[in-house]
Write an enzyme that holds these catalytic residues in place. Sequence first.
Site, PDB file in Angstrom:
ATOM      1  CE  LYS A 121      -3.879   2.018   2.657  1.00 58.93           C
ATOM      2  NZ  LYS A 121      -4.735   1.870   3.859  1.00 58.93           N
ATOM      3  CB  SER A 135      -8.085   3.769   3.050  1.00 56.38           C
ATOM      4  OG  SER A 135      -7.201   3.103   3.924  1.00 56.38           O
ATOM      5  CB  SER A 159      -8.397   0.977   5.887  1.00 54.77           C
ATOM      6  OG  SER A 159      -9.068   2.207   5.865  1.00 54.77           O
TER       7      SER A 159
END
Lengths: 484, 95
Positions: free
Chosen positions: A76, A151, A175
Amino acid sequence: MQNKSIAQMAAELRLRNYSSVELTRHYLERIARLDPRLNSFISVASESALAAAERADRAIASGDAGPLAGIPIAHKDIFCTAGIKTSCGSRMLDNFIAPYDATVVERLAAAGAVVLGKTNMDEFAMGSSNETSYYGPVHNPWDADRVPGGSSGGSAAAVAARLCAAATGTDTGGSIRQPAALCGITGIKPTYGRCSRWGMIAFASSLDQAGVLARSAADAACLLDEMAGFDPRDSTSADVAVPDYVDALDDDIAGLRIGLPKEYFGEGLDPRVAASVQDAIKEYERLGAKVKEISLPNSPLSVPVYYVVAPAECSSNLARFDGVRYGHRCENPQDLEDLYKRSRAEGFGDEVQRRIMIGTYVLSAGYYDAYYLKAQKIRHLIADDFARAFEDVDVVMGPTAPSTAFALGAKTDDPVAMYLNDIYTIATNLAGLPGMSIPVEPVEGLPVGLQIIGNYFQEARLLNVAHRFQHVTHWHQGAPSGFE
Amino acid sequence: MSLDASDIEKIAHLARLEIAPESIERYAADLSNILDLVAQMDAVDTTGVEPMAHPLHMSQRVRPDRVSEHDQRELFQAIAPLTEGGLYLVPKVID
């Protein structure tokens, strides 16, 4: 090749059925061909990935390879990576190349993993749909008109589309688990403090935790084995021994006590999602588990509490972006205040600015007791609910998200409607507990996630409970059409 | 809880954010809606409840007061927007 488990890939790399360079090229080719449909990567690091693959092949040949040697993964874009841009999904960091690796990145590299690139995400991890990214939304591989969740939406979409073997993510209010649910993959958010936050760009420091998005619990265990553990560079890192997660996968779950919180099956939950989750729980009963209804009476307050605690901590953490030391700086600042104000207004998107302002407001003089202190007290009540529940049950189960993936743009004009996506995941972060999401039977072709919450540092048990389900079901093996 | 334009201007200043005049109304509405959501907390009796400062009730670790980091000024300043002679440059603060 891309449908094999990480254990299979690792074994086949060692048997020299194919090299890591070949495997890495295979994934890079898939990313180049398929990711234009998804936008799941912000940066693809072909050159450094192939160099790492060559090193892995040499290590395998010489017999001193790490457990993940040659396995292609993605990070990420919130984890600092020396030499690859770390944008955090923001214009603020569009020009930022970190001078060091995050601990999680360093540990996975030490285990031999190959980094294909950095995945798209909501800006500074603030969002539940990946639509707040400066780099544009990510599309759900199951239906390109729908969101992947957020997210960690880029990581979830990339794993579901088989563009990497697994990916890292972070979870502040859901997330990892919510995008894993919406993309039909397995995600684990460990206990607060289990994985180091060092080099992971901070959003809400009392909630943030790194974890894994993978195609199965077994794959997630392979990565978590390497990521978890004490790090003196993170002052909130837990100095607690790490068990071998892979070793525990096959443990028997007969007699497992499952608690179903009645608050997680009430109003607001899509009845089709509820039915799918209930079917999965029946499967657990067939595996010998005992199910019991429980109550987490304060959990409905988790969203309001979160929207005080998280923005308050975010307003403090994001104060560091000042246009002076790194990141975006406005043109021709007139004075210092103008430099701060314009650099921040230009660098941050709408949702980040909203949360900074809410946080600034609740921490401002005269409001602290009414908001932050009150929220921290209710947070205690929420954690106490779980502590009582875990006196009688081993794990808590329920839906991960109230619905399947929603349409792109459906909730972007209503921040509060967007926040309610995380209604079942936030309480876990507030309490600091570990949580997972695993795919169960889809609804009209769209994935549904079963959430499994455990007591502190019970990641091995969670992965074991998830793995036993995946041993007798096939929902986790489904690939979205066009990405098989 | 309803915030008006002057509240937004004050908050934006405290947060050092330049808010375009045409966005103020929108932010006022959004922030008011979020505070309405947060207002659900008011109904909870928290008398005698300790605030939860840390999810694991751990206290902050301290390390021995020894030098553990070496100087990396050049590395860190290489990504700064504007530096000179090892210093970060900002607009003039003192006349």
